[in-house]
Design a protein around this motif. Structure first.
Motif, PDB file in Angstrom:
ATOM      1  N   ASN A 113       0.654  10.111   7.308  1.00  0.00           N
ATOM      2  CA  ASN A 113       0.337  10.350   8.715  1.00  0.00           C
ATOM      3  C   ASN A 113       0.814   9.296   9.817  1.00  0.00           C
ATOM      4  OD1 ASN A 113      -2.612  10.250   7.384  1.00  0.00           O
ATOM      5  ND2 ASN A 113      -3.312  10.644   8.532  1.00  0.00           N
ATOM      6  N   ARG A 114       1.655   8.451   8.799  1.00  0.00           N
ATOM      7  CA  ARG A 114       2.599   8.260   9.350  1.00  0.00           C
ATOM      8  C   ARG A 114       2.580   7.191  10.259  1.00  0.00           C
ATOM      9  NH1 ARG A 114       7.038  12.909  10.722  1.00  0.00           N
ATOM     10  NH2 ARG A 114       5.213  13.357  11.626  1.00  0.00           N
ATOM     11  N   TRP A 115       1.442   6.757   9.928  1.00  0.00           N
ATOM     12  CA  TRP A 115       0.848   4.792  10.871  1.00  0.00           C
ATOM     13  C   TRP A 115       2.318   3.576  10.901  1.00  0.00           C
ATOM     14  CZ3 TRP A 115      -4.815   5.959  10.704  1.00  0.00           C
ATOM     15  CH2 TRP A 115      -5.520   6.579  10.976  1.00  0.00           C
ATOM     16  N   GLY A 116       1.930   3.261  11.510  1.00  0.00           N
ATOM     17  CA  GLY A 116       2.124   1.986  11.656  1.00  0.00           C
ATOM     18  C   GLY A 116       1.217   0.776  10.924  1.00  0.00           C
ATOM     19  N   ARG A 117       1.827  -0.446  11.129  1.00  0.00           N
ATOM     20  CA  ARG A 117       0.581  -1.102  10.403  1.00  0.00           C
ATOM     21  C   ARG A 117      -0.794  -0.989  11.464  1.00  0.00           C
ATOM     22  NH1 ARG A 117       1.012  -6.714   7.531  1.00  0.00           N
ATOM     23  NH2 ARG A 117      -0.596  -7.871   7.994  1.00  0.00           N
ATOM     24  N   ARG A 118      -0.572  -1.488  12.156  1.00  0.00           N
ATOM     25  CA  ARG A 118      -1.271  -2.237  13.445  1.00  0.00           C
ATOM     26  C   ARG A 118      -2.489  -0.689  13.478  1.00  0.00           C
ATOM     27  NH1 ARG A 118       0.042  -6.386  13.293  1.00  0.00           N
ATOM     28  NH2 ARG A 118       1.280  -7.829  14.406  1.00  0.00           N
ATOM     29  N   LYS A 119      -2.044   0.625  13.336  1.00  0.00           N
ATOM     30  CA  LYS A 119      -3.397   1.520  13.152  1.00  0.00           C
ATOM     31  C   LYS A 119      -3.764   0.873  12.042  1.00  0.00           C
ATOM     32  CE  LYS A 119      -3.440   6.599  15.002  1.00  0.00           C
ATOM     33  NZ  LYS A 119      -3.239   7.323  16.016  1.00  0.00           N
ATOM     34  N   ILE A 120      -3.186   1.716  10.904  1.00  0.00           N
ATOM     35  CA  ILE A 120      -3.354   1.151   9.474  1.00  0.00           C
ATOM     36  C   ILE A 120      -4.466  -0.109   9.639  1.00  0.00           C
ATOM     37  CG2 ILE A 120      -3.903   0.274   7.131  1.00  0.00           C
ATOM     38  CD1 ILE A 120      -0.762   2.493   7.994  1.00  0.00           C
ATOM     39  N   GLU A 121      -4.431  -1.291  10.470  1.00  0.00           N
ATOM     40  CA  GLU A 121      -5.610  -2.575  10.649  1.00  0.00           C
ATOM     41  C   GLU A 121      -6.590  -2.468  11.345  1.00  0.00           C
ATOM     42  OE1 GLU A 121      -3.151  -5.348  12.375  1.00  0.00           O
ATOM     43  OE2 GLU A 121      -2.355  -6.510  10.435  1.00  0.00           O
ATOM     44  N   GLN A 122      -6.201  -1.453  12.756  1.00  0.00           N
ATOM     45  CA  GLN A 122      -7.518  -0.417  13.519  1.00  0.00           C
ATOM     46  C   GLN A 122      -8.654  -0.038  12.292  1.00  0.00           C
ATOM     47  OE1 GLN A 122      -6.671   1.410  16.819  1.00  0.00           O
ATOM     48  NE2 GLN A 122      -8.150   0.270  18.068  1.00  0.00           N
ATOM     49  N   ALA A 123      -8.237   1.395  11.796  1.00  0.00           N
ATOM     50  CA  ALA A 123      -9.361   1.982  10.921  1.00  0.00           C
ATOM     51  C   ALA A 123      -9.411   1.429  10.158  1.00  0.00           C
ATOM     52  CB  ALA A 123      -7.867   3.127  10.737  1.00  0.00           C
ATOM     53  N   LEU A 124      -9.075  -0.144   9.623  1.00  0.00           N
ATOM     54  CA  LEU A 124      -9.643  -0.864   8.514  1.00  0.00           C
ATOM     55  C   LEU A 124     -10.899  -1.218   8.896  1.00  0.00           C
ATOM     56  CD1 LEU A 124      -6.607  -1.236   5.623  1.00  0.00           C
ATOM     57  CD2 LEU A 124      -8.505   0.342   5.227  1.00  0.00           C
ATOM     58  N   TRP A 125     -10.552  -1.864  10.147  1.00  0.00           N
ATOM     59  CA  TRP A 125     -11.769  -2.727  10.892  1.00  0.00           C
ATOM     60  C   TRP A 125     -12.711  -1.735  10.696  1.00  0.00           C
ATOM     61  CZ3 TRP A 125     -13.771  -2.540  15.528  1.00  0.00           C
ATOM     62  CH2 TRP A 125     -14.547  -3.229  16.032  1.00  0.00           C
ATOM     63  N   LEU A 126     -12.399  -0.901  11.430  1.00  0.00           N
ATOM     64  CA  LEU A 126     -14.169   0.853  11.642  1.00  0.00           C
ATOM     65  C   LEU A 126     -14.966   1.262  10.702  1.00  0.00           C
ATOM     66  CD1 LEU A 126     -11.939   2.584  14.793  1.00  0.00           C
ATOM     67  CD2 LEU A 126     -13.467   1.166  14.707  1.00  0.00           C
ATOM     68  N   LYS A 127     -13.310   0.268   9.556  1.00  0.00           N
ATOM     69  CA  LYS A 127     -14.217   1.239   8.231  1.00  0.00           C
ATOM     70  C   LYS A 127     -15.601   0.012   7.618  1.00  0.00           C
ATOM     71  CE  LYS A 127     -11.901   5.452   6.921  1.00  0.00           C
ATOM     72  NZ  LYS A 127     -12.921   6.220   6.152  1.00  0.00           N
ATOM     73  N   LYS A 128     -14.434  -1.216   8.312  1.00  0.00           N
ATOM     74  CA  LYS A 128     -15.740  -2.373   7.460  1.00  0.00           C
ATOM     75  C   LYS A 128     -14.549  -2.955   6.870  1.00  0.00           C
ATOM     76  CE  LYS A 128     -19.953  -1.551  10.343  1.00  0.00           C
ATOM     77  NZ  LYS A 128     -19.389  -0.833  11.482  1.00  0.00           N
ATOM     78  N   VAL A 129     -13.656  -2.592   6.572  1.00  0.00           N
ATOM     79  CA  VAL A 129     -12.768  -3.613   4.742  1.00  0.00           C
ATOM     80  C   VAL A 129     -12.667  -4.584   5.567  1.00  0.00           C
ATOM     81  CG1 VAL A 129     -11.089  -3.780   3.731  1.00  0.00           C
ATOM     82  CG2 VAL A 129     -11.780  -1.477   4.577  1.00  0.00           C
TER      83      VAL A 129
END
Length: 168
Positions: A74-90
């Protein structure tokens, strides 16, 4: 109107185990599914503990695969990945430890070609405006300002006007 029968605990366990056998899933996704099915919180806890004990669900393993895939494909950076993981409640401790293990070079390997291809499509009246648009684009992809600045600072404009972001 046909009324659906509620899902029983053994059925839910089997459905979730089958789902987890096909691909990686985190505990947040499992809880959300069980909540939608109307299972009690006690049943959700028992099922999740069983899935974890049988190694169907492992949030750290899930996070490692998730981070790798989001950077590479997906060629995402750290901040976008952090946000996605937060949404998944990791759990944030798991997310942080996995993300901290990723070297800046891995992000730069993705960011350089992204910025080079975007640079060619940006219409701007000044270098400053072009840089601001490039920064906004890269930040939208979740990259940190220090990595973006490194890429912009090391960019070299060719004689044909294209920019190549070179490795140090």
């Amino acid at each position: 109107m046909i009324q659906k029968r509620p899902i029983l605990e053994p059925q839910a366990l089997k459905k979730l185990a089958d789902l987890c056998a096909k691909g990686e899933h985190c505990s947040g996704e499992m809880i959300e599914k069980m909540r939608k099915w109307g299972l009690s919180e006690d049943a959700q806890t028992r099922i999740l503990e069983k899935l974890i004990s049988l190694k169907y669900v492992d949030d750290e393993r899930y996070t490692q695969f998730f981070v790798h895939d989001k950077i590479r494909y997906n060629r995402w950076g750290r901040r976008k990945i952090e946000q996605a993981l937060w949404l998944k409640k990791v759990d944030s401790n798991i997310a942080s430890s996995v993300l901290d293990a990723v070297d800046d070079a891995e992000y730069l390997e993705v960011l350089r070609p992204l910025m080079a291809s975007k640079y060619r499509t940006i219409k701007a009246e000044s270098d400053y405006e072009r840089s601001m648009k490039l920064i906004k684009f890269a930040m939208g992809r979740g990259f940190t300002m220090d990595l973006i600045r490194r890429c912009i600072d090391e960019g070299v404009v060719d004689s044909d006007g294209d920019v190549d972001f070179i490795e140090e």
